[in-house]
Design a protein around this motif. Structure first.
Motif, mmCIF file in Angstrom:
data_model
loop_
_atom_site.group_PDB
_atom_site.id
_atom_site.type_symbol
_atom_site.label_atom_id
_atom_site.label_comp_id
_atom_site.label_asym_id
_atom_site.label_seq_id
_atom_site.Cartn_x
_atom_site.Cartn_y
_atom_site.Cartn_z
ATOM 1 N N THR A 160 37.688 34.124 26.286
ATOM 2 C CA THR A 160 36.346 34.986 26.059
ATOM 3 C C THR A 160 36.197 36.104 25.348
ATOM 4 O OG1 THR A 160 34.560 35.435 27.514
ATOM 5 C CG2 THR A 160 36.651 36.024 28.195
ATOM 6 N N ILE A 161 34.997 36.179 24.810
ATOM 7 C CA ILE A 161 34.655 37.381 24.238
ATOM 8 C C ILE A 161 33.299 38.117 24.782
ATOM 9 C CG2 ILE A 161 35.713 36.888 22.081
ATOM 10 C CD1 ILE A 161 32.964 35.948 21.032
ATOM 11 N N ILE A 162 32.768 37.654 25.950
ATOM 12 C CA ILE A 162 31.352 38.087 26.345
ATOM 13 C C ILE A 162 31.642 38.219 27.894
ATOM 14 C CG2 ILE A 162 29.910 36.849 24.831
ATOM 15 C CD1 ILE A 162 29.836 34.231 26.379
ATOM 16 N N ASP A 163 30.816 39.205 28.349
ATOM 17 C CA ASP A 163 30.842 39.679 29.748
ATOM 18 C C ASP A 163 29.705 39.161 30.585
ATOM 19 O OD1 ASP A 163 28.239 40.776 29.183
ATOM 20 O OD2 ASP A 163 29.026 42.716 28.709
ATOM 21 N N GLU A 164 29.479 39.352 31.717
ATOM 22 C CA GLU A 164 28.769 39.076 32.742
ATOM 23 C C GLU A 164 27.175 38.804 32.280
ATOM 24 O OE1 GLU A 164 28.293 41.916 36.151
ATOM 25 O OE2 GLU A 164 28.891 43.441 34.659
ATOM 26 N N ASP A 165 26.803 39.492 31.639
ATOM 27 C CA ASP A 165 25.624 39.458 31.029
ATOM 28 C C ASP A 165 25.404 38.569 29.665
ATOM 29 O OD1 ASP A 165 24.538 41.086 32.923
ATOM 30 O OD2 ASP A 165 25.107 42.877 31.826
ATOM 31 N N GLY A 166 26.474 38.004 29.245
ATOM 32 C CA GLY A 166 26.576 37.320 28.029
ATOM 33 C C GLY A 166 26.547 38.112 26.359
ATOM 34 N N GLU A 167 26.775 39.423 26.931
ATOM 35 C CA GLU A 167 26.911 40.244 25.768
ATOM 36 C C GLU A 167 28.365 40.292 25.104
ATOM 37 O OE1 GLU A 167 25.368 43.847 26.813
ATOM 38 O OE2 GLU A 167 23.215 43.218 26.922
ATOM 39 N N MET A 168 28.817 40.236 23.995
ATOM 40 C CA MET A 168 30.097 40.684 23.320
ATOM 41 C C MET A 168 30.656 41.989 23.570
ATOM 42 S SD MET A 168 30.177 39.171 19.679
ATOM 43 C CE MET A 168 31.877 39.691 19.499
ATOM 44 N N PHE A 169 31.741 41.592 24.299
ATOM 45 C CA PHE A 169 32.804 43.109 24.661
ATOM 46 C C PHE A 169 32.636 44.054 23.278
ATOM 47 C CE2 PHE A 169 35.709 39.779 26.690
ATOM 48 C CZ PHE A 169 35.007 39.744 28.069
ATOM 49 N N ASP A 170 32.267 45.296 23.809
ATOM 50 C CA ASP A 170 32.344 46.359 22.860
ATOM 51 C C ASP A 170 32.689 47.684 23.555
ATOM 52 O OD1 ASP A 170 31.770 48.174 21.297
ATOM 53 O OD2 ASP A 170 29.798 47.614 20.621
ATOM 54 N N THR A 171 34.099 48.164 23.491
ATOM 55 C CA THR A 171 34.258 49.480 24.091
ATOM 56 C C THR A 171 33.743 50.658 23.912
ATOM 57 O OG1 THR A 171 36.263 49.599 22.686
ATOM 58 C CG2 THR A 171 36.713 48.290 24.565
ATOM 59 N N ASN A 172 33.149 50.565 22.624
ATOM 60 C CA ASN A 172 32.335 51.722 22.254
ATOM 61 C C ASN A 172 30.783 51.863 23.085
ATOM 62 O OD1 ASN A 172 33.412 52.518 20.027
ATOM 63 N ND2 ASN A 172 32.473 50.646 18.914
ATOM 64 N N LYS A 173 30.774 50.829 24.116
ATOM 65 C CA LYS A 173 29.693 51.063 24.891
ATOM 66 C C LYS A 173 30.008 50.852 26.471
ATOM 67 C CE LYS A 173 26.599 48.317 22.029
ATOM 68 N NZ LYS A 173 25.563 47.141 21.696
ATOM 69 N N TYR A 174 30.957 50.150 26.768
ATOM 70 C CA TYR A 174 31.609 49.843 27.989
ATOM 71 C C TYR A 174 32.924 49.927 28.261
ATOM 72 C CZ TYR A 174 26.530 48.605 28.522
ATOM 73 O OH TYR A 174 24.953 48.414 28.702
ATOM 74 N N ALA A 175 33.504 50.160 29.586
ATOM 75 C CA ALA A 175 34.757 49.606 29.969
ATOM 76 C C ALA A 175 34.329 48.480 30.784
ATOM 77 C CB ALA A 175 35.483 50.891 30.810
ATOM 78 N N TYR A 176 35.478 47.691 30.991
ATOM 79 C CA TYR A 176 35.282 46.233 31.664
ATOM 80 C C TYR A 176 36.290 46.270 32.683
ATOM 81 C CZ TYR A 176 32.199 45.561 27.807
ATOM 82 O OH TYR A 176 31.475 45.706 26.520
ATOM 83 N N LYS A 177 35.990 45.278 33.508
ATOM 84 C CA LYS A 177 37.123 44.796 34.786
ATOM 85 C C LYS A 177 37.010 43.279 34.965
ATOM 86 C CE LYS A 177 34.238 46.167 38.673
ATOM 87 N NZ LYS A 177 34.209 46.950 39.744
ATOM 88 N N ILE A 178 37.881 42.653 35.455
ATOM 89 C CA ILE A 178 37.976 41.313 35.820
ATOM 90 C C ILE A 178 38.611 41.522 37.249
ATOM 91 C CG2 ILE A 178 40.179 40.639 34.839
ATOM 92 C CD1 ILE A 178 38.847 37.740 34.591
ATOM 93 N N THR A 179 37.826 41.024 38.317
ATOM 94 C CA THR A 179 38.427 40.944 39.630
ATOM 95 C C THR A 179 38.585 39.597 40.096
ATOM 96 O OG1 THR A 179 37.424 43.045 40.119
ATOM 97 C CG2 THR A 179 38.272 41.569 42.022
ATOM 98 N N PHE A 180 39.772 39.185 40.642
ATOM 99 C CA PHE A 180 40.182 37.838 41.163
ATOM 100 C C PHE A 180 40.444 38.221 42.643
ATOM 101 C CE2 PHE A 180 42.382 38.005 36.720
ATOM 102 C CZ PHE A 180 41.908 36.672 36.399
ATOM 103 N N THR A 181 39.383 37.298 43.420
ATOM 104 C CA THR A 181 39.697 37.467 44.996
ATOM 105 C C THR A 181 40.821 37.051 45.233
ATOM 106 O OG1 THR A 181 38.599 35.308 45.511
ATOM 107 C CG2 THR A 181 37.167 37.193 45.073
ATOM 108 N N LYS A 182 41.532 37.062 46.365
ATOM 109 C CA LYS A 182 42.746 36.499 46.869
ATOM 110 C C LYS A 182 42.796 34.889 46.558
ATOM 111 C CE LYS A 182 45.874 36.358 50.929
ATOM 112 N NZ LYS A 182 46.138 36.914 52.101
ATOM 113 N N GLU A 183 41.574 34.273 46.789
ATOM 114 C CA GLU A 183 41.405 32.863 46.605
ATOM 115 C C GLU A 183 41.221 32.420 45.219
ATOM 116 O OE1 GLU A 183 40.795 34.409 50.494
ATOM 117 O OE2 GLU A 183 39.418 34.664 48.801
ATOM 118 N N GLU A 184 40.915 33.372 44.322
ATOM 119 C CA GLU A 184 40.562 33.203 42.805
ATOM 120 C C GLU A 184 41.785 33.390 41.979
ATOM 121 O OE1 GLU A 184 35.813 33.831 41.812
ATOM 122 O OE2 GLU A 184 37.338 35.643 42.181
ATOM 123 N N LEU A 185 42.917 33.852 42.274
ATOM 124 C CA LEU A 185 44.186 34.199 41.846
ATOM 125 C C LEU A 185 44.515 32.818 40.870
ATOM 126 C CD1 LEU A 185 46.003 36.577 44.202
ATOM 127 C CD2 LEU A 185 45.162 37.272 41.891
#
Length: 466
Positions: free
Chosen positions: A347-372
């Motif tokens: 992937t190259i896009i975030d939750e809002d459908g926008e391309m990742f850009d570290t000049n604007k944001y930091a990012y994270k991905i969280t896997f629940t225990k069931e989603e690992l």
């Protein structure tokens, strides 16, 4: 008498001109353009992989990731961010590569004991499909001896050998071995040194591979494969395809299409000669090839299902008769793994459908225990810049996964942080350093479990840290 000879000469000349005129292939400009587009898409993997075969073997002895035909080349260590030779570099496994020619003889490939180490040996045929892929999933870790034979080989399989039938004589092999990092290089390299290719007629004769092999004549093996293929004229491309088809037959389900494009002159073993076409039809063929290149480039942008803003591909190595799709994957990914062996969401896009850009944001991905990521072997998440190269960073850290010393949340979930700046110390362990600006990430799931194969497991979306 002279008058009679003159008349005869005129008649003979007229007859020759009639034969030449009749030899012109009778096809309309519209049909020629359509068929040349479809034939280029159909034949692209074959022409591409044959050139990949010769580029990979364009050395006089094993050197780096190249080796002469019927010999292995080995990657001995992981690349770092300074390596710009290949996109999408993998830092989970060390690979052993071979270009094998099955036209003269079947080959014996010996695999040493692997123990509980993940491994797979992928055969890749002329059509960028996978006719066989023995692995730790299918064969465990015991020593193995395989007999790899082409489509025309007939003979008895010796005792204690397993037959792997390649359906094309031009075949690539990619053998992947799990490696945890520098501390395992010596051990994995020792395993690689025990992987051997021996012609069947030399089996049991203390065979040694030639120490020096002549380079292929009239071939520049130092050019990129896509550059070689894309620079071919339509006449050169289709002539190459006709030659390749002789010993590398298409599938049975391709036969109706083969009959269709035979009207254009795509016939195994036949010469594809532009002199057989009118000027108008030649121009139409040129336009058709240009149409195909454009269509392949467009398909590259859409090579899977989009879910949770991840691109998910479930049919690598099994493309069926979608020739445009197969051509697009051949352009960017020769030798993709079968789904049951590995699954690579990107992937190259975030939750809002926008391309990742570290000049604007930091990012994270969280896997629940069931989603690992559900795997029988292991999984990783790798960071790339937007051009798919590894990212230089202060930790020389390019990937994290279930083999990393990650910190899990109290509820069993896992959060991975992706940003250009070093986070607070409590998050450094789970930090995957990102470049300045846009980036791309790739999940790799090795021996994915059934919920991945049936599509019920989807990676969670990547979130902005606001």
């Amino acid at each position: 008498m002279k008058h009679f000879n003159l008349i005869n000469a005129i008649l003979i000349l007229f007859s020759l001109n009639s034969v030449i005129a009749q030899s012109k292939i009778d096809i309309s400009e519209k049909e020629a353009r359509l068929l040349s587009k479809e034939a280029f898409e159909f034949g692209f993997p074959a022409v591409f992989i044959e050139n990949q075969f010769y580029v990979n073997s364009y050395v006089t002895k094993p050197e780096g990731l190249k080796a002469p035909i019927n010999q292995f080349a080995h990657s001995r260590e992981f690349v770092d961010a300074s390596n710009r030779q290949y996109v999408g570099n993998n830092v989970d496994v060390l690979a052993s590569l071979a270009s094998i020619d099955l036209s003269e003889e079947a080959l014996v490939i010996t695999i040493p004991e692997m123990g509980d180490r993940f491994w797979l040996m992928q055969l890749i045929n002329t059509w960028n499909e996978v006719p066989a892929v023995p692995s730790s999933r299918t064969h465990g870790g015991e020593p193995r001896t395989f007999l790899v034979a082409g489509p025309k080989w007939e003979g008895n399989v010796p005792d204690n050998m397993e037959l792997l039938r390649a359906n094309t004589e031009t075949t690539l092999i990619v053998l992947r071995l799990y490696c945890s990092g520098k501390e395992e290089y010596k051990e994995v390299n020792a395993i690689q040194d025990q992987i051997k290719i021996t012609p069947l007629n030399q089996w049991g004769k203390n065979y040694e591979a030639p120490s020096h092999v002549a380079l292929k004549e009239n071939f520049d093996g130092n050019r990129d494969v896509d550059e070689i293929v894309m620079s071919l004229t339509p006449e050169e491309f289709f002539n190459a395809l006709n030659k390749i088809l002789v010993n590398n037959p298409p599938y049975e389900e391709d036969q109706p299409f083969m009959e269709k494009i035979s009207k254009l002159g795509i016939i195994p073993g036949e010469e594809f000669n532009y002199n057989n076409y009118s000027e108008e039809v030649k121009e139409a063929i040129t336009f058709g090839v240009a149409d195909a290149k454009h269509a392949i480039a467009q398909r590259v942008k859409n090579l899977g299902q989009l879910k949770n803003n991840w691109i998910l591909t479930y049919d690598m190595g099994r493309f069926g008769t979608d020739y445009n799709y197969r051509a697009a994957w051949s352009l960017i990914g020769v030798g993709g793994n079968l789904l049951e062996d590995a699954f690579y969401p990107t992937t190259i896009i975030d939750e809002d459908g926008e391309m990742f850009d570290t000049n604007k944001y930091a990012y994270k991905i969280t896997f629940t225990k069931e989603e690992l990521p559900p795997v029988a072997s292991f999984w990783s998440l790798t960071m790339y810049d937007i051009q798919s190269y590894l990212v230089d960073n202060e930790l020389n850290k390019y990937t994290v996964g279930d083999r990393s010393n990650l910190t899990y949340n109290e509820d069993g979930s896992l959060t991975i942080y992706m940003q250009k700046d070093r986070p607070t110390e409590d998050k450094v362990t789970n930090w995957l350093p990102a470049p300045i600006g846009p980036f791309r990430i790739a999940l790799r799931l090795y021996t994915p479990k059934e919920q991945v194969v049936n599509g019920s497991w989807i990676p969670p979306v990547v979130q902005k840290i606001k």
